[in-house]
Structure formats: C-alpha cells, structure tokens
Scaffold this active site. Sequence first.
Site, PDB file in Angstrom:
ATOM      1  N   ASP A   1      -0.388   8.123   7.789  1.00 19.39           N
ATOM      2  CA  ASP A   1       0.433   7.265   8.632  1.00 19.39           C
ATOM      3  C   ASP A   1       1.906   7.351   8.270  1.00 19.39           C
ATOM      4  O   ASP A   1       2.751   7.457   9.139  1.00 19.39           O
ATOM      5  CB  ASP A   1      -0.054   5.821   8.566  1.00 19.39           C
ATOM      6  CG  ASP A   1      -0.417   5.371   7.169  1.00 19.39           C
ATOM      7  OD1 ASP A   1      -1.561   5.018   6.927  1.00 19.39           O
ATOM      8  OD2 ASP A   1       0.466   5.375   6.302  1.00 19.39           O
TER       9      ASP A   1
ATOM     10  N   ARG B   1       0.813  -1.220   0.000  1.00 13.59           N
ATOM     11  CA  ARG B   1       0.000   0.000   0.000  1.00 13.59           C
ATOM     12  C   ARG B   1       0.846   1.270   0.000  1.00 13.59           C
ATOM     13  O   ARG B   1       0.315   2.362  -0.210  1.00 13.59           O
ATOM     14  CB  ARG B   1      -0.988   0.006   1.163  1.00 13.59           C
ATOM     15  CG  ARG B   1      -0.367   0.085   2.517  1.00 13.59           C
ATOM     16  CD  ARG B   1      -1.416  -0.014   3.610  1.00 13.59           C
ATOM     17  NE  ARG B   1      -2.180   1.218   3.822  1.00 13.59           N
ATOM     18  CZ  ARG B   1      -1.734   2.295   4.467  1.00 13.59           C
ATOM     19  NH1 ARG B   1      -0.512   2.319   4.959  1.00 13.59           N
ATOM     20  NH2 ARG B   1      -2.495   3.356   4.616  1.00 13.59           N
TER      21      ARG B   1
END
Length: 260
Positions: free
Chosen positions: A171, A156
């Site tokens: 993140d 990802r």
Amino acid sequence: MMRLDIVSIFPEYFTPLDVSLIGKARERGTLDVRLHQLRDWTRDVHKTVDDTPYGGGPGMVMKPEVWGEAIDDVIGDGTPRMIVPTPSGRPFTQELAQELAREPWLLFCCGRYEGIDSRVMTEYGSRLRVDEVSIGDYVLAGGEVAVLVMVEAIGRLLPGVLGNACSAVDDSFAPGAMRNLLEGPVYTKPPVWRGHEVPAVLLSGHHGKVARWRRDQALRRTIANRPELAAGLDPATLDKHDRALLGELSFRVGPEDVAN
Ligand code: 6GU
C-alpha cells in the site's frame, strides 16, 4: 522511536493501543504513547471543560484555558506536530499517514461536543505545525475513535512494526501500476468451501496468468466500489488488456471535466 501524546476527556477509549501491533511496538520501545486526562488541567470543583458557544447555536464548545494549560504542560519546550481531529479537517489519507509516520513527536488533541475554541489552534499554530484532520465524511461524537484510526494507520508504517516487511510495501510504496486501484479478492484453503470454488487460475501455478487475473479483479472492483478513483486512473498506466476490460465494462478513464 516515535513519541505520541493524546489529550482527551476519555483516555479509557485508548485501551486498544495496549494490544496487537501497536501494543507490541510500545513494549519494544518503537512507540512511546502517553495518555492525558484533559480534566487534570481544570481548576474548578466541577472540572468544567466546555461552555456555550458565542453567537448561539446548539451544543457546547471546549474552553480554551484548560486546553492551553494542558498543551503547555505536555509539550514543555518541545515542538510536536499537533493534530486536532474534527469532521471539518483536511482528509486523513495514506499519504498523510506516511508523512506523519516520519515525525518524531505527535500530539493529538481530542475534542468532544461541537469542538475546541478555535483560538487554541490559532495560538499553537504560531509555535507548532497544527493540522485539523478528518477521517471521513460522517460525524463521530468525538475525536477519540478518529485518533485510534490515525494511530493504527501511522503505527503500522513505523520501521519494524509490521511482522511482514512486504505488507506495508503493497500500500505505501504502491508499485506504480497498483496505485489508485483497490485490492482484489483473496482466497486460502480449502479449494472448495460450501460448494464455492477458489478461481482455478489461482491454483494453476501460472504466475503470469495469476498477475493478469488479479489486475482484472482489481480494475473491476475499483470501478464497482470507487468509480471516482477508477475515472482518475492515468491512461498511460493501462495496457491493452486493461483497455479491453474497461471497454467491455463501458468505463471511460481520463482527466476529470474541469468545473465551469
Ligand atoms: Cl476526526 N472527528 C469527529 N468528531 N468526527 C469525525 C472525524 C473526526 N472524522 C470524521 N468524522
């Protein structure tokens, strides 16, 4: 394009890599995943991959010869980064995921039983960068599920894999203040569900108040669920509102006590 080789006695474990984000990345050519059956490199009729441990003890150890043949064939003259999942490894963190996402080629060697004969890691450690990696403090029956976890976390982060470019920013780039803080709760429509209301501040349209509320919630949740993370917060990243909240919760932050 990232190349990813996975050697396992259970390549069927990896069918999840055919779907969702990772499946799409493979279709688009962002990810080249190659699965290999370790038993293809055995030479005996029984396709033996393990044997009893020297020195005694429970369980079985994976034989070095079959791993050596497999790895030699898979890598050829190349030099992938080699990852060996094991509960005895270094922790898999977001930081390590980011580092691995920058590599052009990863080779995952999945052990079962009590692990792989350690000479395999020694042998390839002189030719490749080899890391033994653990995904947490619990014991799985084999490395396969751990590799699925790592491949999803790494995949990802690859350029173009996430639909929403901002999703990875949260993140991975952790805008300073939010680092070491857990995300707070999230809500969507309807505004009332089974009598439970969405917090009014989120419907207020007041962006400053929303940001403040979210930070409070993040702090509360981090203290409740991950007190060791909260204790490690840099006091310089806390404003007076943060300090007031921590005071109400009687929570102290600052450098951990030095051992001894
Ligand atoms: Cl990477 N492998 C196994 N077998 N168990 C684990 C693990 C890995 N990480 C945590 N537990």
